[in-house]
Design a protein around this motif. Structure first.
Motif, short mmCIF file in Angstrom:
data_model
loop_
_atom_site.label_atom_id
_atom_site.label_comp_id
_atom_site.label_asym_id
_atom_site.label_seq_id
_atom_site.Cartn_x
_atom_site.Cartn_y
_atom_site.Cartn_z
N VAL A 197 21.07 -28.02 -13.60
CA VAL A 197 21.31 -29.33 -13.47
C VAL A 197 22.24 -29.52 -12.38
CG1 VAL A 197 20.62 -30.27 -15.76
CG2 VAL A 197 23.05 -29.54 -15.30
N TYR A 198 23.07 -28.57 -11.87
CA TYR A 198 24.21 -28.58 -10.95
C TYR A 198 24.15 -27.53 -10.28
CZ TYR A 198 28.67 -30.12 -9.23
OH TYR A 198 30.03 -30.49 -8.67
N VAL A 199 24.49 -27.39 -8.62
CA VAL A 199 24.92 -26.46 -7.88
C VAL A 199 26.01 -26.91 -7.30
CG1 VAL A 199 24.23 -24.79 -6.07
CG2 VAL A 199 22.27 -25.57 -7.68
N GLU A 235 25.30 -24.73 -12.86
CA GLU A 235 25.40 -25.14 -14.32
C GLU A 235 23.96 -25.52 -14.69
OE1 GLU A 235 28.66 -27.53 -15.60
OE2 GLU A 235 29.55 -27.37 -13.49
#
Lengths: 129, 373
Positions: free
Chosen positions: A39-41, A60
């Motif tokens: 969901v997150y880089v 993440e």
């Protein structure tokens, strides 16, 4: 998913594809499947320096954070902006969804990385599969 | 390394290619990535249609005998005298200083018969604690029946439709936190409770834990749910669902170092029911704990995680995140955090130290998500 034969792999589960002096870096299919839905880089900026074996960002999933380790030393020449809004591209195809491109300062560092067969063996050892 | 405990559905989870993890000593599915599944898909299935969870790792402790109610009252914070046959409620076992040994559900099976459902990792601790507090009382036997019960949770707006296909019991007439017994999928005498840990409508089924019965029940529910797009759901989705619904998790929001007022669970604390373990310390607090649980929503890029520090505008630490995660249904990044009382009472944004980045978060109400009635 198979591991491209022309890539090199780190024991921290990053891949690098080398074209001339530029290395394209992402995380392996094993890494994305261990993390689950990404969901997150958190990636560095163009021009930032990265160091072989040191963290350059994080990725993440819903349930976990994982540091990104650079397979080589050099300067960031491009960042995959698409991942900002579509980090799940890594889940869809980890070996296509690159994270950064690096101008490689010291090509001999590539020798310390694994080839596809050695990486697959390393993963199966780690998972006990 | 000690052998991990397994539920009777372990082989089923492995056949479904679930990702398995060690959860408090249990080999449990965290998600089922095959067939378009995975944590987010499972979470959304429960919010939008229906999901099935194996929660057979949960513990069941029974109080029986003419002294059962008195014993239950002495070790729990809610007022079990208010329960009717077939009714359940949320409660907790407390330490003498008003903190949590565990949070539990109490079911009144009959006037002299109560069933506690306790957290898997705490079964042995809870059982020993209960015995040390009330085990010597006359008129009550306390027994740990955890190995004998399998438990499945069917959760989501279509849970009633799915379960309704498998039983003649009028489960639609069951009110929230009530239960009954009946035949489900050809298995007799299933305890059917309208309870859950997801913020959705749903049922929890308790039945004998042998492998054939457990697999029969699991497969029947998946089959009955197929037309609704049911998904097997792992502990990953169970955690994000309960967090969106603002429910506490032992070891995170609550522990033996957090008291009932701090956790914001005083709604289930009945100081006027008579004496019980923890009552004195809580009465002395007079509803004024040193810390309070608050809810945060990240307004800048960054995900709060369990254990991250909560900071004020000046960058000083004022609390700790107890649970933080992306919220798959709300599509925001949310967190519950335990902060100093004056900070909880104040207004204005707070910050979470996300691996060295101070990320702005706004205060929001608990729960983050509430289903439409």
């Amino acid at each position: 998913m198979s591991y491209p034969a022309n890539y090199r792999y780190s024991r921290e589960h990053e891949w690098i594809e080398v074209n001339g002096t530029i290395g394209t870096v992402g995380i392996t299919d094993y890494a994305q499947s261990s993390l689950g839905d990404i969901v997150y880089v958190d990636a560095p900026k163009v021009g930032d320096a990265v160091t072989a074996g040191a963290t350059f960002g994080s990725v993440e999933s819903v349930k976990a954070v994982s540091d990104l380790y650079s397979p080589v030393t050099g300067k960031v020449t491009a960042v995959n902006e698409e991942l900002k809004n579509a980090p799940d591209k890594i889940n869809e195809n980890a070996h296509e969804a690159w994270i950064i491109k690096v101008e490689i300062a010291n090509p001999s560092e590539l020798d310390a990385l694994l080839d596809a067969a050695a990486y697959e063996a390393f993963v199966s050892e780690e998972t006990g599969a | 390394m000690t052998e991990l405990k397994k539920t009777p559905l372990n082989a089923v989870h492995r056949a479904l290619k679930a990702k398995m993890v060690d959860f408090g000593g249990w080999d449990m599915p965290v998600e089922y990535p095959a067939n378009g599944g995975g944590l987010i898909a499972e979470h959304l299935a429960v919010r939008n249609t229906v999901g099935l969870f194996d929660v057979s790792h949960m513990g069941e402790i029974q109080f029986r005998g003419p002294g059962a109610l008195d014993a239950v009252q002495a070790v729990t914070m809610n007022d079990a005298a208010k329960l009717a046959d077939g009714q359940a409620h949320y409660s907790a076992l407390l330490t003498p200083n008003g903190c949590f040994v565990d949070d539990i559900l109490v079911h009144r099976l009959g006037p002299n018969d109560y069933l506690f459902v306790v957290n898997a990792a705490n079964i042995e601790k809870d059982f020993q604690w209960i015995k040390s507090q009330v085990g010597a009382r006359p008129g009550v036997h306390v027994s740990d029946y955890s190995p004998y019960y399998a438990q499945l949770a069917v959760q989501g707006p279509k849970a009633l439709d799915v379960l309704g296909k498998l039983t003649a019991v009028d489960i639609g007439a069951l009110k929230n936190y009530w239960f009954t017994w009946g035949e489900v999928a050809g298995v007799g005498n299933v305890l059917i409770a309208r309870t859950g840990y997801t913020g959705e409508d749903g049922f929890e089924l308790y039945f004998p834990s042998d492998v054939p019965t457990s697999e029969k029940m699991w497969n029947a529910l998946l089959e009955a749910g197929a037309e609704f797009g049911i998904r097997p759901c792992g502990l990953g989705a169970r955690n994000t669902l309960r967090l969106e619904a603002g429910m506490s998790l032992y070891g995170h929001e609550i522990s033996d170092a957090v008291n009932v007022y701090e956790a914001g669970l005083a709604r289930w604390l009945k100081l006027d029911k008579g004496d019980f373990v923890g009552r004195g310390a809580l009465a002395a607090l007079n509803g004024n704990p040193a810390r309070k649980l608050i809810a945060l929503e990240m307004v800048e890029r960054g995900i709060a995680r369990d254990g991250y520090s909560v900071l004020n505008e000046a960058g000083e630490k004022v609390g700790t995140v107890t649970s933080g995660s992306p919220a798959p249904y709300l599509k925001t990044n949310i967190a519950l955090a335990l902060v100093a009382r004056d900070v909880a009472a104040a207004e204005g944004d707070l910050f979470v130290d996300c691996r060295g980045n101070s990320v702005r978060a706004k205060r929001v109400a608990i729960p983050f998500y509430k289903r439409a009635k």
